[in-house]
Design a protein around this motif. Structure first.
Motif, PDB file in Angstrom:
ATOM      1  N   ARG A   1     -38.205 -60.515  56.208  1.00 23.83           N
ATOM      2  CA  ARG A   1     -38.008 -61.258  57.005  1.00 23.83           C
ATOM      3  C   ARG A   1     -39.147 -62.577  56.703  1.00 23.83           C
ATOM      4  N   SER A   2     -40.556 -62.118  56.666  1.00 23.26           N
ATOM      5  CA  SER A   2     -41.636 -62.660  56.000  1.00 23.26           C
ATOM      6  C   SER A   2     -41.051 -62.936  55.506  1.00 23.26           C
ATOM      7  N   ARG A   3     -40.693 -63.563  54.160  1.00 27.47           N
ATOM      8  CA  ARG A   3     -39.620 -64.155  53.445  1.00 27.47           C
ATOM      9  C   ARG A   3     -38.450 -65.074  53.910  1.00 27.47           C
ATOM     10  N   GLY A   4     -38.403 -65.258  55.068  1.00 24.35           N
ATOM     11  CA  GLY A   4     -37.681 -65.979  55.560  1.00 24.35           C
ATOM     12  C   GLY A   4     -35.726 -65.746  54.870  1.00 24.35           C
ATOM     13  N   CYS A   5     -35.444 -63.934  54.754  1.00 25.67           N
ATOM     14  CA  CYS A   5     -34.706 -64.220  54.604  1.00 25.67           C
ATOM     15  C   CYS A   5     -33.617 -63.371  56.697  1.00 25.67           C
ATOM     16  N   GLU A   6     -32.080 -64.127  56.395  1.00 24.65           N
ATOM     17  CA  GLU A   6     -31.505 -62.876  57.230  1.00 24.65           C
ATOM     18  C   GLU A   6     -31.017 -62.080  57.027  1.00 24.65           C
ATOM     19  N   VAL A   7     -31.553 -60.984  58.187  1.00 17.21           N
ATOM     20  CA  VAL A   7     -31.673 -59.577  57.838  1.00 17.21           C
ATOM     21  C   VAL A   7     -30.560 -59.643  59.100  1.00 17.21           C
ATOM     22  N   LEU A   8     -29.166 -58.458  58.592  1.00 11.67           N
ATOM     23  CA  LEU A   8     -28.048 -57.665  59.567  1.00 11.67           C
ATOM     24  C   LEU A   8     -29.286 -56.107  59.047  1.00 11.67           C
ATOM     25  N   ASN A   9     -29.521 -55.554  59.928  1.00 11.06           N
ATOM     26  CA  ASN A   9     -29.489 -53.800  60.171  1.00 11.06           C
ATOM     27  C   ASN A   9     -28.777 -53.353  60.412  1.00 11.06           C
ATOM     28  N   PHE A  10     -28.378 -52.690  59.642  1.00  6.93           N
ATOM     29  CA  PHE A  10     -26.447 -51.476  60.348  1.00  6.93           C
ATOM     30  C   PHE A  10     -27.328 -50.370  60.150  1.00  6.93           C
ATOM     31  N   ASP A  11     -27.577 -50.238  61.252  1.00  5.63           N
ATOM     32  CA  ASP A  11     -27.874 -48.311  61.692  1.00  5.63           C
ATOM     33  C   ASP A  11     -27.706 -48.024  62.743  1.00  5.63           C
ATOM     34  N   ILE A  12     -27.356 -46.139  63.260  1.00  5.29           N
ATOM     35  CA  ILE A  12     -27.416 -45.988  64.051  1.00  5.29           C
ATOM     36  C   ILE A  12     -28.501 -45.178  65.494  1.00  5.29           C
ATOM     37  N   GLN A  13     -29.524 -45.498  64.833  1.00  3.35           N
ATOM     38  CA  GLN A  13     -30.814 -45.660  65.297  1.00  3.35           C
ATOM     39  C   GLN A  13     -31.093 -46.656  65.624  1.00  3.35           C
ATOM     40  N   ALA A  14     -32.038 -46.433  66.602  1.00  2.00           N
ATOM     41  CA  ALA A  14     -32.542 -48.270  67.060  1.00  2.00           C
ATOM     42  C   ALA A  14     -33.936 -48.209  66.324  1.00  2.00           C
ATOM     43  N   PRO A  15     -34.294 -49.553  65.555  1.00  2.00           N
ATOM     44  CA  PRO A  15     -35.604 -50.360  64.635  1.00  2.00           C
ATOM     45  C   PRO A  15     -36.516 -48.909  65.708  1.00  2.00           C
ATOM     46  N   LEU A  16     -37.518 -48.623  64.036  1.00  2.00           N
ATOM     47  CA  LEU A  16     -38.707 -47.706  64.546  1.00  2.00           C
ATOM     48  C   LEU A  16     -39.910 -49.313  64.920  1.00  2.00           C
ATOM     49  N   GLU A  17     -39.500 -49.895  64.359  1.00  2.00           N
ATOM     50  CA  GLU A  17     -40.394 -51.346  64.938  1.00  2.00           C
ATOM     51  C   GLU A  17     -40.074 -52.803  66.103  1.00  2.00           C
ATOM     52  N   PRO A  18     -40.244 -52.010  67.050  1.00  2.00           N
ATOM     53  CA  PRO A  18     -39.724 -53.104  68.368  1.00  2.00           C
ATOM     54  C   PRO A  18     -39.233 -54.649  67.999  1.00  2.00           C
TER      55      PRO A  18
END
Length: 326
Positions: free
Chosen positions: A22-39
């Motif tokens: 994200r800091s590099r300006g990328c579009e990101v999709l995180n596919f994960d069964i768990q919610a992110p550690l970072e809100p």
């Protein structure tokens, strides 16, 4: 700007990776069964299970990524199960991901394996010289074999993280850094073994460097990601001093073994890992080297020193503690 599909972006390495993307300006999709550690990463998260083949395929095809970075899987070592019963995410989940890539072939795939495909004692003679010492390591051998046999239409690279540490490492927070901050950490009074550690900032930098490198230099390659091997006491005593302000006492190995056996029993009864077990003591007393020379030859030296990594991690650990108390 790249569109990056990350599986397992809610975990320790994944959280640091999503933050850097994200800091590099990328579009990101995180596919994960768990919610992110970072809100703050909630907007980039799509809840999903890599064991659900069609759901994974549909989400990936709809996103149409430029890069796919596969980090999802079971990472803890559990010798009380089998690959088939306990590590389906590292086998069936990988097969599902490779199937999904057929419908949405990206430019690049980064498949995360582990140094544990080769146990301690010696370094591998070549990329397929496997000698895992754990069930987890066996499952990651299958991860690599499935990737090799998939005949993918994209350039792919396998990375083998070493023993990675840094911000968002919840287990180290609970089992090591908390103990060290309380001044309760003790070190075995034996010659320090040499092991390969990796600060997570360096590892994320190396992963992205491999994706940005010319495809012919990395396609179908295997690269270890981490830092140069060091004596284990440089790492553990560095943290102990940073967190408690003093050097921890050194305890005879026979006494440490007694504490570790008690820790084994406590862990079995409570279902929660004690701060010192026989497995952890073993990792504190044996060498475990992994070859990162090829990675450094391609990318150059990683940006963070051991001391800088410890400082950043301690700052995160203390900030996390203040949030929990608030």
């Amino acid at each position: 700007m790249k569109k990056v599909f990350v599986t397992g972006g809610s975990g320790f390495i994944g959280t640091n990776l999503v933050q850097e993307l994200r800091s590099r300006g990328c579009e990101v999709l995180n596919f994960d069964i768990q919610a992110p550690l970072e809100p703050r990463h909630q907007p980039y998260w799509r809840k999903g299970d890599i064991l659900q083949r069609e759901d994974l395929r549909e989400v990936m095809e709809a996103f149409s990524p430029d890069w796919v970075m596969h980090l999802a899987g079971r990472a803890e070592c559990d010798e009380n199960t089998t690959v088939e019963e306990g590590y389906q995410a590292n086998t069936d989940g990988v097969a599902n991901l490779l199937h999904a890539l057929e419908g949405a072939p990206p430019e690049r795939l980064l498949m995360v394996s582990s140094q544990y495909v080769c146990g301690p004692g010696r370094q591998p003679d070549h990329d397929q010289d496997y000698f895992p010492a754990t069930v987890y390591g066996q499952s990651k051998v299958i991860t690599e074999q499935l990737t090799r046999n998939a005949r993918l239409a994209c350039a792919w690279t396998i990375v083998r993280p070493v023993n990675i540490w840094g911000p968002y490492h919840i287990r180290y927070s609970r089992e090591f850094w908390k103990i060290a901050a309380m001044g309760l950490y003790v070190h075995p009074d034996v010659p320090a073994p040499v092991r390969t550690y990796g600060y997570v900032g360096n590892v994320v930098w190396q992963m992205l460097g491999l994706l940005e490198a010319p495809a012919p230099a990395v396609d179908r390659g295997v690269f270890y990601v981490g830092d140069h091997p060091i004596r284990i006491d440089q790492w553990s005593l560095g943290f102990a001093r940073a967190l408690s302000g003093r050097n921890p006492p050194r305890v005879p190995l026979v006494a440490m073994k007694g504490i570790a056996k008690a820790g084994d029993a406590i862990s079995r009864v409570t279902g929660k890992p004690f701060f010192l077990t026989s497995s952890r003591l073993q990792s504190m007393t044996i060498d475990y080297l992994s070859p990162i020379d090829a990675t450094e030859a391609l990318l150059g030296p990683a940006p963070w020193s051991l001391e800088e990594g410890i400082q950043e991690t301690v700052a995160w650990f203390r900030a996390r503690g203040k949030k929990e108390k608030a």
